[in-house]
Write an enzyme that holds these catalytic residues in place. Structure first.
Site, short mmCIF file in Angstrom:
data_model
loop_
_atom_site.label_atom_id
_atom_site.label_comp_id
_atom_site.label_asym_id
_atom_site.label_seq_id
_atom_site.Cartn_x
_atom_site.Cartn_y
_atom_site.Cartn_z
N GLY A 262 56.22 49.18 -32.61
CA GLY A 262 56.17 48.03 -33.85
C GLY A 262 54.96 47.34 -33.57
N ALA A 263 54.78 46.74 -32.70
CA ALA A 263 53.45 45.88 -32.61
C ALA A 263 53.42 45.52 -30.89
CB ALA A 263 53.83 44.48 -33.02
N GLU A 265 51.82 42.58 -27.85
CA GLU A 265 51.64 41.06 -28.02
C GLU A 265 50.38 40.81 -26.91
OE1 GLU A 265 54.43 42.91 -26.49
OE2 GLU A 265 54.71 42.05 -24.22
N ASN A 266 49.41 41.60 -26.88
CA ASN A 266 48.20 41.69 -26.07
C ASN A 266 47.65 40.02 -26.27
OD1 ASN A 266 47.85 44.38 -25.71
ND2 ASN A 266 47.41 44.04 -27.87
N GLU A 299 56.14 38.69 -31.50
CA GLU A 299 54.83 39.01 -30.54
C GLU A 299 54.35 37.46 -30.17
OE1 GLU A 299 54.83 41.80 -29.58
OE2 GLU A 299 55.86 42.85 -31.09
N1 B3K Z 1 56.06 44.99 -25.58
C1 B3K Z 1 55.83 45.85 -26.75
C2 B3K Z 1 56.22 47.19 -26.77
C3 B3K Z 1 55.58 47.95 -25.98
C4 B3K Z 1 56.10 49.44 -25.67
C5 B3K Z 1 55.44 50.40 -25.00
N2 B3K Z 1 55.88 51.89 -24.99
C6 B3K Z 1 56.31 45.33 -27.87
C7 B3K Z 1 57.32 44.38 -27.78
O1 B3K Z 1 58.16 44.51 -27.48
O2 B3K Z 1 57.05 43.17 -28.32
ZN ZN Z 2 58.79 42.53 -27.09
#
Ligand code: B3K
Ligand code: ZN
Length: 869
Positions: A262-263, A265-266, A299
Site C-alpha cells: 500500500g505505502a 513510512e520512510n 503512514e
Molecule cells: N510498513 C509498510 C509495509 C512494508 C511491507 C514490506 N513487505 C507499510 C505500512 O504498514 O505502513
Molecule cells: Zn504500517
C-alpha cells in the site's frame, strides 16, 4: 538448498553497530553506482567477525579506513569480514556496488517505476543495494547524495532535509540530504523523477512550520488534493488525541504506480502506491476516498509509532503495525462514523484474519518463526494486532491508555523496542495487571466463547455462563486461557435496556473472561433478558450462544449498539444460508424464511434513522464471508444459495427498495458523510433492483446519469452481478473511456474477475492480453488474478481444477519476477484443509507442482511447505 528459518528466541544484540552512513548514488536506470561509507562501532569487545547482509548487486570494492580490504568471505547473501588481526573498536568501511534498477522486477531495493526511480527497503530491501547491517536495531544517521540527469530526473529526493545541491557540466545535477534522526535501514528512501508537485504547509502545535509536498505523475495534480487534506487532518488529529507532533521541517509523499504494497513510512519521505494517493470524483469511489485518507494517516502516524520508536527485531512487527492500525482506525472513527468504521473493520477481520488462523499460515501477532519476513505483513500482525491494542484500550480506558502511551514514548523514543516494552509501559502507567493478557502476543488462533444463560424468576437473578476455548492451530497445538474483555448488554423483550447490577451496585458492562468456565451473575433483573454479546466486537473471538429467532429480532429492533444490530443481521443471514444449504444438498427447493423477510422490512422501513447503517445491514455477506462460518466450505453451494437470497430479497422488497432508491438521489458529488451514506444506500438498493424485471432499465439509466465513479461502478457492478443485457455494453463503454488509466481500469478488471458467468475463467485469461494489463504491475495483477482467486470462489474452486491451474501458471512466472507478490496471490490455494477431498487433491497437486520448481523463492517456499505438511 532449503531456506532457513529464523526464531524469535534466537535474538542477539548485534556485536557491531553502524552509527553514521554516507551514501552516494550515481543514478542510471541500467547501471547505478552506489558508494556507502559506514562508521562502524564494535559493541562486543570479544567480537572480530563482522557479517554484513547483501545480495543482488555487483560488488565492486571494499576499503577499511581507506585501505583496500580483502580479508572477507562472501556468500549468496552476506559478506563476513575477518577483523581478528586489526582489533578495532571503531573504523570506517567504504563499499562500492552497482545495481540495475531496470531489471529489478522484485520492486524491492532500487527499482524503476515508470520513468522514475525509487526504493523500497522494508523489510530487507536495503541489502539489495549494498552491504549493510540490515536489521532494525541498528540505528544510524544518514547523509545521502544523489546525482542524475537533470532532464530526466529533475527531482532527487531522500530522507530528512535538503542540505546542498548543484549542477554538473554534463547535464547532470545533484542534491544532498541529511536526516538528523537515527533510523534503521528499512526506513531509508530515495526517489528520482519528473513529477507534478502539490505544496502546502502545516503549523504544528508548538508553532513550527512544516512544508508538505505531494509528488504525483505529471498531469495528475487534480487528483492530489484529497491526499493533502488527509495529511493535514492526520497531523492535527495526532496532536489533539495523542499529543504527538511532527518533528522534521518537511514531509514528502511520492505516488508511484509500481509498488508491492500500500505505502511505506520512510522517514520524511513516504512512498505510496498511487492507488492510495490519487482521487477525484471521476476516478475514485467513496471507498477509495476513505482508503486514501486512512493510508495517508497510517503512514503519518508511523512517524512516532514505527520511526521514532522502531522495532528491535522483525518478530516485533506488530509493535508498530498493530498500534498504528489501531491509531488509524481511531482517526477514522473520530472523523466519520465510529460504528460504520467498526463494522468495516470487523468484516475484514472475520473474513481474512479468522481464515488465516484456520490456515497453515496461522501465527501469533508476534510470530516465533519466520523464513521470509515479507510473508508476515499479515492480517494477523496488522489487524489482529490492532484488536489486541484495542482490548488494552478497553481494559484501561482512554485516559490511562494515553498515560501508557506517554510513558511508552518517553522510555523508548529514539530506540528499537519490543512488544513487551509497550505492554509493560501500559501496565505500569495504569496499574492494571496485564500478565495473563500478554498471552495474546504469543498465542495464535481464534478463541471461541460458548455462552449459556439462566434466569431465576423468583430471585430476579440472571446468570451468564461463559466458557472459553481456543482450537488448536497449525503452528500451535496447546492453548492457554486468555484474558478476554467481553462487553455485554441486556434487553427486555419490550426492548428496554436492563442495567447491570450486583446486589445494589451498577457493575461494568465489560466482563473479564479469564478462566475456562466462569459464571457472571446479575441482580435485580426484572424479566428474562435477551443478552447482547460482544458489543462493539470487544475481542477478536467467535461467540456461540443459541439465540432464538425471536431474540434476534428483539436485538435487531432495540439494541442501542449499532454494531450489535448489524451483527444480528449477519447472524440472521448466516442462519438463512445454512438452512438453505442443507436443502440445496438434499436437492430440496430453497425457501426464504418469513422471519428474515420481516426483519428486512423493519430494517428497510427505518432507513432514515441511519442510511449508511441501513446500507450495511441490507448488504448480504460476500461468499467469502459466508464461507468463514463453515469448517468445510462448499463454494458452489454457497454461491447458489446466496444468489437465491439476493433474488428473493429483490423480488419481495422491490417496491420499498425502489422508493428508497428514488428518495436518495443526489444532485452533485461531495465527499461528505451524509452524501456518502445516501449513495451507499441507494447503490445497495440498485444492486437488488438489478435482479427485478425493471433491472436493465434502472441500471442502464444509473450508469448514464452518473457524474462520479461511485455511482458508475455501482451500476457496472449491478449489471455484471445480475448478468443484465446491458452489462457488456457498459463494460465496453467504460473500457473505451478509461483504458489509458491503469488505476481506474483496476476496478474494471476486478469486476470482470468476479463475474458470475460460467466462462469467467476464459474471460479472465483473455484479459491477461488486454491493452491496459501489465504483468509486472502488482496493482493490475491483484485486480485481475488476485480478485479472481480470492473473491470468485465458485470459479476459482471449479471442480475440474481449472481455476487452480490458472493461478499456478501465473505463480510459476511470478516466482521469478516478483516473489513477494506471488506469495500474496497464493493465499487462497494454501487453505486446502477447508475443502472436500476432491478439491484438496487438486490443490495439493498444484502446490506440489510449484514445490518442484528449481528456483522456488523463499517467499513461496515457506507457504507451500506449510500447506503440504
Ligand atoms: N510498513 C509498510 C509495509 C512494508 C511491507 C514490506 N513487505 C507499510 C505500512 O504498514 O505502513
Ligand atoms: Zn504500517
Amino acid at each position: 538448498m532449503q531456506p532457513k528459518a529464523k526464531f524469535r528466541k534466537d535474538y542477539k544484540v548485534p556485536d557491531y553497530t553502524i552509527n553514521e552512513i554516507s551514501l552516494d548514488f550515481q543514478l542510471d536506470p541500467n547501471r547505478t553506482f552506489i558508494t556507502s561509507i559506514l562508521n562502524v562501532e564494535r559493541k562486543n569487545p570479544e567480537a572480530n567477525q563482522l557479517r554484513l547482509d547483501g545480495h543482488s548487486f555487483e560488488f565492486l570494492s571494499l576499503k577499511l579506513n581507506d585501505q583496500p580490504f580483502e580479508n572477507y568471505v562472501k556468500d549468496e547473501e552476506s559478506l563476513t569480514l575477518d577483523l581478528s588481526e586489526l582489533n578495532l573498536d571503531q573504523f570506517q568501511l567504504c563499499i562500492e556496488t552497482a545495481v540495475n534498477p531496470a531489471q529489478n522486477t522484485s520492486l524491492q531495493g532500487l527499482y524503476l517505476s515508470g520513468d522514475g526511480i525509487c526504493t523500497q527497503c522494508e523489510a530487507e530491501g536495503f541489502r539489495q543495494m549494498t552491504y549493510m547491517l540490515d536489521r532494525p536495531d541498528v540505528l544510524a544517521k544518514y547523509r545521502t547524495k544523489i546525482t542524475a540527469s537533470k532532464a530526466k530526473y529533475p527531482f532527487l529526493l531522500s530522507n530528512g532535509n535538503r542540505i546542498a545541491q548543484g549542477e554538473l557540466e554534463d547535464g547532470r545535477h545533484w542534491v544532498e540530504w541529511e536526516d538528523p534522526f537515527l533510523k534503521p535501514s528499512y526506513l531509508f528512501a530515495l526517489v528520482a523523477g519528473d513529477f507534478d508537485l502539490l505544496q502546502d504547509k502545516f503549523i504544528t502545535m508548538s508553532g513550527r512550520e512544516v512544508a508538505l509536498e505531494i509528488y504525483v505523475d505529471r498531469g495528475n495534480l487534480d487528483r492530489a488534493g484529497w491526499a493533502m487534506e488527509s495529511l493535514k487532518r492526520s497531523m492535527k488529529w495526532d496532536e489533539q488525541r495523542f499529543g504527538l507532533e511532527y518533528d522534521l521541517d518537511i514531509y514528502m509523499i511520492v505516488a508511484v504506480d509500481f509498488f508491492n504494497m500500500g505505502a511505506m513510512e520512510n522517514k520524511g519521505l513516504n512512498v505510496f502506491n498511487s492507488k492510495f494517493v490519487l482521487a477525484n470524483p471521476q476516478t475514485a469511489t467513496d471507498e477509495d476516498y476513505m482508503n486514501v485518507e486512512s493510508v495517508i494517516a497510517h503512514e503519518y502516524f508511523h512517524n512516532w509509532t514505527g520511526n521514532r520508536i522502531t522495532c528491535r527485531d522483525w518478530f516485533q512487527l506488530s509493535l508498530k503495525e498493530g498500534l498504528t492500525v489501531f491509531r488509524d482506525q481511531e482517526f477514522t472513527s473520530d472523523l466519520w462514523s465510529r460504528a460504520i468504521k467498526r463494522i468495516d473493520d470487523v468484516r475484514f477481520l472475520r473474513a481474512f484474519q479468522f481464515a488465516e488462523d484456520a490456515s497453515p499460515m496461522a501465527h501469533p501477532i508476534r510470530p516465533e518463526k519466520v523464513i521470509e519476513m515479507n510473508n508476515f505483513y499479515t492480517v494477523t500482525v496488522y489487524e489482529k494486532g490492532a484488536e489486541v491494542i484495542r482490548m488494552i484500550h478497553t481494559l484501561l480506558g482512554e485516559q490511562k491508555f494515553q498515560q501508557g502511551m506517554k510513558l511508552y514514548v518517553a522510555e523508548n523514543d529514539g530506540k528499537a523496542a519490543t512488544c513487551e516494552d509497550f505492554v509493560s509501559a501500559m501496565e505500569r502507567a495504569s496499574g492494571i495487571d496485564l500478565t495473563q493478557f500478554r498471552r495474546w502476543y504469543s498465542q495464535s488462533g481464534t478463541p471461541e466463547l460458548t455462552v449459556s444463560d439462566h434466569y431465576d424468576e423468583k430471585s430476579k437473578i440472571y446468570r451468564l455462563q461463559v466458557a472459553q476455548m481456543t482450537p488448536a492451530t497449525a503452528d500451535q497445538l496447546e492453548k492457554a486461557n486468555l484474558h478476554i474483555p467481553l462487553k455485554i448488554a441486556l434487553y427486555g423483550s419490550d426492548g428496554a435496556k436492563i442495567s447491570l447490577q450486583y446486589e445494589l451496585l451498577t457493575v461494568s458492562d465489560v466482563l473479564d473472561v479469564i478462566h475456562d468456565r466462569q459464571v457472571f451473575e446479575f441482580h435485580n433483573v426484572p424479566q428474562r433478558p435477551v443478552p447482547a454479546l460482544l458489543c462493539d466486537f470487544s475481542a477478536p473471538v467467535r461467540i456461540d450462544y443459541n439465540y432464538t429467532t425471536e431474540q434476534l429480532l428483539t436485538l435487531l429492533k432495540y439494541a442501542e449498539n449499532d454494531f450489535v444490530r448489524w451483527d444480528t443481521a449477519q447472524t440472521l443471514y448466516i442462519n438463512e444460508l445454512r438452512a438453505n444449504l442443507t436443502r440445496y444438498h438434499q436437492n430440496e427447493p430453497l425457501q426464504f424464511s418469513n422471519d428474515l423477510l420481516e426483519a428486512l422490512m423493519l430494517i428497510v422501513d427505518n432507513w432514515q434513522q441511519d442510511p449508511e447503517l441501513t446500507a450495511l445491514m441490507l448488504t448480504l455477506p460476500k461468499e467469502t464471508e459466508f464461507a468463514e462460518s463453515f469448517k468445510v466450505i462448499d463454494p458452489a453451494g454457497i454461491a447458489a444459495v446466496r444468489t437465491f437470497m439476493q433474488q428473493t430479497i429483490a423480488s419481495e422488497l422491490k417496491d420499498r427498495l425502489l422508493i428508497i432508491y428514488n428518495a436518495n438521489k443526489l444532485d452533485g458529488y461531495r465527499v461528505e458523510a451524509k452524501d456518502i451514506a445516501k449513495r451507499a444506500l441507494r447503490n445497495v438498493c440498485l444492486s437488488y433492483l438489478a435482479f427485478t424485471e425493471q433491472g436493465n432499465g434502472i441500471v442502464n439509466r444509473h450508469y448514464q446519469q452518473s457524474d462520479n465513479m461511485t455511482d458508475t461502478l455501482a451500476a457496472l457492478s449491478a449489471a455484471t452481478k445480475a448478468q443484465l443485457a446491458c452489462a457488456d455494453l457498459l463494460l465496453k463503454d467504460f473500457e473505451e473511456k478509461w483504458h489509458h488509466d491503469g488505476l481506474v481500469m483496476d476496478k474494471w478488471f476486478a469486476l470482470q474477475a468476479t463475474r458470475p458467468d460460467e466462462n469467467v475463467l476464459q474471460i479472465v485469461q483473455g484479459l491477461l492480453e488486454h491493452r491496459s494489463f501489465n504483468f509486472n504491475n502488482p496493482n493490475r495483477l491483484r485486480s485481475l488474478v488476485g480478485t479472481f482467486a480470492a473473491q470468485n470462489p465458485r470459479a476459482f474452486h471449479a471442480i475440474d481444477g481449472s481455476g487452480y491451474r490458472f493461478l499456478i501458471d501465473i505463480l510459476i512466472k511470478l516466482n521469478e519476477s516478483n516473489p513477494q507478490v506471488a506469495a500474496r496471490l497464493i493465499d487462497p490455494l494454501i487453505k486446502l484443509g477447508r475443502y472436500d477431498s476432491q478439491r484438496q487433491t487438486l490443490m495439493r497437486r498444484g502446490l506440489e507442482r510449484l514445490a518442484g520448481l528449481e528456483n522456488l523463492a523463499r517467499d513461496l517456499f515457506e507457504k507451500i511447505d506449510k500447506a503440504l505438511q
